[in-house]
Scaffold this motif. Structure first.
Motif, PDB file in Angstrom:
ATOM      1  N   ARG A 278       0.854  -1.193   0.000  1.00  0.00           N
ATOM      2  CA  ARG A 278       0.000   0.000   0.000  1.00  0.00           C
ATOM      3  C   ARG A 278       0.879   1.227   0.000  1.00  0.00           C
ATOM      4  O   ARG A 278       2.019   1.202   0.479  1.00  0.00           O
ATOM      5  CB  ARG A 278      -0.934   0.003   1.209  1.00  0.00           C
ATOM      6  CG  ARG A 278      -0.267  -0.054   2.554  1.00  0.00           C
ATOM      7  CD  ARG A 278      -1.282  -0.088   3.688  1.00  0.00           C
ATOM      8  NE  ARG A 278      -2.169   1.083   3.617  1.00  0.00           N
ATOM      9  CZ  ARG A 278      -3.234   1.247   4.397  1.00  0.00           C
ATOM     10  NH1 ARG A 278      -3.551   0.328   5.285  1.00  0.00           N
ATOM     11  NH2 ARG A 278      -3.986   2.333   4.297  1.00  0.00           N
ATOM     12  N   TRP A 279       0.350   2.310  -0.548  1.00  0.00           N
ATOM     13  CA  TRP A 279       1.122   3.538  -0.692  1.00  0.00           C
ATOM     14  C   TRP A 279       0.661   4.637   0.255  1.00  0.00           C
ATOM     15  O   TRP A 279       1.155   5.760   0.173  1.00  0.00           O
ATOM     16  CB  TRP A 279       1.024   4.053  -2.139  1.00  0.00           C
ATOM     17  CG  TRP A 279       1.465   3.048  -3.161  1.00  0.00           C
ATOM     18  CD1 TRP A 279       2.436   2.101  -3.020  1.00  0.00           C
ATOM     19  CD2 TRP A 279       0.944   2.890  -4.485  1.00  0.00           C
ATOM     20  NE1 TRP A 279       2.556   1.357  -4.175  1.00  0.00           N
ATOM     21  CE2 TRP A 279       1.654   1.812  -5.094  1.00  0.00           C
ATOM     22  CE3 TRP A 279      -0.047   3.539  -5.219  1.00  0.00           C
ATOM     23  CZ2 TRP A 279       1.395   1.389  -6.390  1.00  0.00           C
ATOM     24  CZ3 TRP A 279      -0.296   3.123  -6.522  1.00  0.00           C
ATOM     25  CH2 TRP A 279       0.421   2.064  -7.092  1.00  0.00           C
ATOM     26  N   SER A 280      -0.263   4.323   1.149  1.00  0.00           N
ATOM     27  CA  SER A 280      -0.723   5.337   2.095  1.00  0.00           C
ATOM     28  C   SER A 280      -0.770   4.767   3.503  1.00  0.00           C
ATOM     29  O   SER A 280      -0.934   3.565   3.701  1.00  0.00           O
ATOM     30  CB  SER A 280      -2.105   5.864   1.706  1.00  0.00           C
ATOM     31  OG  SER A 280      -3.077   4.840   1.742  1.00  0.00           O
ATOM     32  N   GLN A 281      -0.621   5.655   4.460  1.00  0.00           N
ATOM     33  CA  GLN A 281      -0.667   5.295   5.873  1.00  0.00           C
ATOM     34  C   GLN A 281      -1.286   6.472   6.602  1.00  0.00           C
ATOM     35  O   GLN A 281      -0.628   7.478   6.869  1.00  0.00           O
ATOM     36  CB  GLN A 281       0.744   5.007   6.396  1.00  0.00           C
ATOM     37  CG  GLN A 281       0.815   4.607   7.856  1.00  0.00           C
ATOM     38  CD  GLN A 281       0.198   3.238   8.102  1.00  0.00           C
ATOM     39  OE1 GLN A 281       0.340   2.343   7.291  1.00  0.00           O
ATOM     40  NE2 GLN A 281      -0.495   3.097   9.214  1.00  0.00           N
ATOM     41  N   GLY A 282      -2.576   6.370   6.901  1.00  0.00           N
ATOM     42  CA  GLY A 282      -3.251   7.489   7.552  1.00  0.00           C
ATOM     43  C   GLY A 282      -3.292   8.714   6.661  1.00  0.00           C
ATOM     44  O   GLY A 282      -3.864   8.694   5.572  1.00  0.00           O
ATOM     45  N   ARG A 283      -2.658   9.789   7.112  1.00  0.00           N
ATOM     46  CA  ARG A 283      -2.639  11.045   6.385  1.00  0.00           C
ATOM     47  C   ARG A 283      -1.423  11.184   5.468  1.00  0.00           C
ATOM     48  O   ARG A 283      -1.209  12.256   4.884  1.00  0.00           O
ATOM     49  CB  ARG A 283      -2.678  12.220   7.369  1.00  0.00           C
ATOM     50  CG  ARG A 283      -3.978  12.302   8.157  1.00  0.00           C
ATOM     51  CD  ARG A 283      -3.970  13.449   9.146  1.00  0.00           C
ATOM     52  NE  ARG A 283      -5.269  13.569   9.801  1.00  0.00           N
ATOM     53  CZ  ARG A 283      -6.282  14.288   9.308  1.00  0.00           C
ATOM     54  NH1 ARG A 283      -6.123  14.953   8.186  1.00  0.00           N
ATOM     55  NH2 ARG A 283      -7.436  14.337   9.944  1.00  0.00           N
ATOM     56  N   VAL A 284      -0.645  10.139   5.326  1.00  0.00           N
ATOM     57  CA  VAL A 284       0.563  10.161   4.500  1.00  0.00           C
ATOM     58  C   VAL A 284       0.347   9.286   3.270  1.00  0.00           C
ATOM     59  O   VAL A 284      -0.151   8.165   3.366  1.00  0.00           O
ATOM     60  CB  VAL A 284       1.788   9.649   5.292  1.00  0.00           C
ATOM     61  CG1 VAL A 284       3.034   9.646   4.413  1.00  0.00           C
ATOM     62  CG2 VAL A 284       2.007  10.490   6.538  1.00  0.00           C
ATOM     63  N   VAL A 285       0.763   9.793   2.105  1.00  0.00           N
ATOM     64  CA  VAL A 285       0.673   9.021   0.875  1.00  0.00           C
ATOM     65  C   VAL A 285       1.963   9.217   0.081  1.00  0.00           C
ATOM     66  O   VAL A 285       2.596  10.278   0.162  1.00  0.00           O
ATOM     67  CB  VAL A 285      -0.565   9.442   0.045  1.00  0.00           C
ATOM     68  CG1 VAL A 285      -0.434  10.883  -0.445  1.00  0.00           C
ATOM     69  CG2 VAL A 285      -0.783   8.498  -1.131  1.00  0.00           C
ATOM     70  N   LEU A 286       2.359   8.197  -0.653  1.00  0.00           N
ATOM     71  CA  LEU A 286       3.589   8.236  -1.441  1.00  0.00           C
ATOM     72  C   LEU A 286       3.270   8.361  -2.927  1.00  0.00           C
ATOM     73  O   LEU A 286       2.246   7.869  -3.406  1.00  0.00           O
ATOM     74  CB  LEU A 286       4.416   6.982  -1.196  1.00  0.00           C
ATOM     75  CG  LEU A 286       4.817   6.704   0.245  1.00  0.00           C
ATOM     76  CD1 LEU A 286       5.575   5.390   0.350  1.00  0.00           C
ATOM     77  CD2 LEU A 286       5.648   7.853   0.821  1.00  0.00           C
ATOM     78  N   LEU A 287       4.205   8.990  -3.649  1.00  0.00           N
ATOM     79  CA  LEU A 287       4.020   9.266  -5.068  1.00  0.00           C
ATOM     80  C   LEU A 287       5.329   9.059  -5.815  1.00  0.00           C
ATOM     81  O   LEU A 287       6.399   9.375  -5.296  1.00  0.00           O
ATOM     82  CB  LEU A 287       3.538  10.714  -5.246  1.00  0.00           C
ATOM     83  CG  LEU A 287       3.430  11.260  -6.670  1.00  0.00           C
ATOM     84  CD1 LEU A 287       2.320  10.549  -7.448  1.00  0.00           C
ATOM     85  CD2 LEU A 287       3.181  12.778  -6.641  1.00  0.00           C
ATOM     86  N   GLY A 288       5.253   8.579  -7.050  1.00  0.00           N
ATOM     87  CA  GLY A 288       6.436   8.446  -7.889  1.00  0.00           C
ATOM     88  C   GLY A 288       7.396   7.401  -7.359  1.00  0.00           C
ATOM     89  O   GLY A 288       7.001   6.363  -6.823  1.00  0.00           O
ATOM     90  N   ASP A 289       8.699   7.675  -7.504  1.00  0.00           N
ATOM     91  CA  ASP A 289       9.716   6.704  -7.103  1.00  0.00           C
ATOM     92  C   ASP A 289       9.603   6.309  -5.637  1.00  0.00           C
ATOM     93  O   ASP A 289       9.958   5.183  -5.261  1.00  0.00           O
ATOM     94  CB  ASP A 289      11.118   7.257  -7.366  1.00  0.00           C
ATOM     95  CG  ASP A 289      11.520   7.166  -8.825  1.00  0.00           C
ATOM     96  OD1 ASP A 289      10.743   6.608  -9.629  1.00  0.00           O
ATOM     97  OD2 ASP A 289      12.614   7.673  -9.167  1.00  0.00           O
TER      98      ASP A 289
END
Length: 369
Positions: A278-289
């Protein structure tokens, strides 16, 4: 107006800042470097990413900065030509394609110019801690005072600090591809004119192509090896390591190594992919590399960043402030697109993926889907 912190002012972060403002968010971008990063290799805008750039009004500007290669030569270990093509190059694919190849630094500058009036940019600083609760996320910085945001986006690359802080150590998610690359610039001492050279001998080799109206070269050294923890060495140590691996190569290798030693924009790293459930954790999300690095071996990192930025901002806009719904939509739309593009890096070890595979992967998502 929801506030969002974006860590990383590269391709993904700058594009996202633009799109977030279009959807009514207040983005702040923090970048460790003192300004937009220069240097780096030529990158490609392909397939759905062309649509994303066109919607930003930047397609003509990107085309104006495209490389102008006429073809390439493949050389043996002694520098003798064993193959040439005027139809395709290893760096950009087919020369008659609508896809755009341009220098990474040019694309970063173009995106920054478009986004800088839409977002706050803070250079020379970085995220050091995240503390989220039901009301927001408090962010500590290396130099600035702490601030609270509604959401945080990690667009800070392969070695993402936000990913480490929110998800755990890099080793959990990194998949080494058995290769290392060094990239740097030099004067065009080979007098190349819109023509690429690629040499390989055993498990090491290099690619060379001219840029800036043939006044400069971009040089890429590559060699096979198990992980060398490149990020833990300084540039001088990395240059010595690369020189040792490339020393057995012949032809112009001594001159190229001399140019590397003097290069101010030297970059070196292991070729890795980031694989996450998964690319998100609560209020944090990841993008790109930071979320789904495909590695330069795929040729699709830039397109993934541009498309991902559009899709994430679109999902947030549609969700009406519900970030959990938005993040789920973003992941749902991007996952198969990411997997197809990551597969390009491993389809043909030591060489480019098939044209049919690239065509399928680069068009495997519709922005209005």
């Amino acid at each position: 107006m929801k506030t969002m912190l974006i860590s990383g002012a590269g391709i993904a972060g700058s594009a996202l800042a633009y799109w977030l403002r279009q959807h009514g968010f207040a983005p702040t971008v923090v970048e460790h470097a003192p300004g937009p990063r220069s240097g780096g290799q030529a990158v490609d805008i392909r397939g759905a990413a062309l649509d994303a750039v066109e919607r930003m009004g930047l397609l003509d500007g990107a085309r104006a900065h495209r490389t102008r290669m006429r073809g390439m030569s493949v050389l043996d270990g002694d520098g003798k030509e064993i193959h040439r093509s005027t139809e395709t190059t290893f760096s950009s694919g087919r020369l008659d394609s609508d896809d755009i190849e341009l220098l990474r630094e040019d694309l970063v500058r173009i995106l920054h110019e478009r986004a800088s009036s839409k977002a706050e940019f803070v250079f020379g600083d970085s995220v050091t801690a995240l503390d989220q609760d039901e009301d927001g996320i408090r962010v500590a910085f290396e130099h600035s005072r702490p601030r609270t945001f509604d959401l945080v986006v990690g667009a800070d690359g392969l070695h993402s600090a936000v990913r480490r802080l929110a998800f755990g150590p890099e080793e959990q998610f990194a998949r080494h591809l058995g290769m290392h690359l060094a990239i740097f610039s030099a004067d065009n001492f080979l007098a190349l004119e819109d023509w690429q050279l690629w040499l390989r001998d055993g498990e090491a080799g290099y690619g060379i192509y001219p840029v800036r109206d043939n006044s400069e070269l971009r040089i890429t050294f590559g060699f096979a090896a198990e992980p060398l923890f490149a990020g833990q060495r300084d540039a001088e140590q990395q240059k010595k390591l690369v020189a040792g691996r490339m020393a057995a190569l012949r032809w112009e290798t001594p001159r190229l190594l001399k140019a590397m030693r003097n290069a101010p924009d030297f970059y070196f790293d292991a070729m890795m992919q980031i694989r996450m459930d998964r690319w998100s954790q609560g209020r944090v999300v990841l993008l790109g590399d930071a979320a789904y690095c495909a590695s330069p071996l795929s040729g699709q990192g830039t397109s993934l960043a541009l498309v991902g930025a559009y899709v994430l901002a679109d999902a947030l806009g549609r969700a009406g402030g519900d970030h959990l719904t938005a993040f789920a939509s973003y992941e749902g739309r991007m996952r198969s697109f990411v997997e197809l593009n990551q597969a390009l890096a491993t389809e043909n070890p030591g060489g480019p993926a098939a044209e049919a595979s690239v065509e399928r992967a680069k068009n495997a998502i519709a922005l209005d889907g």
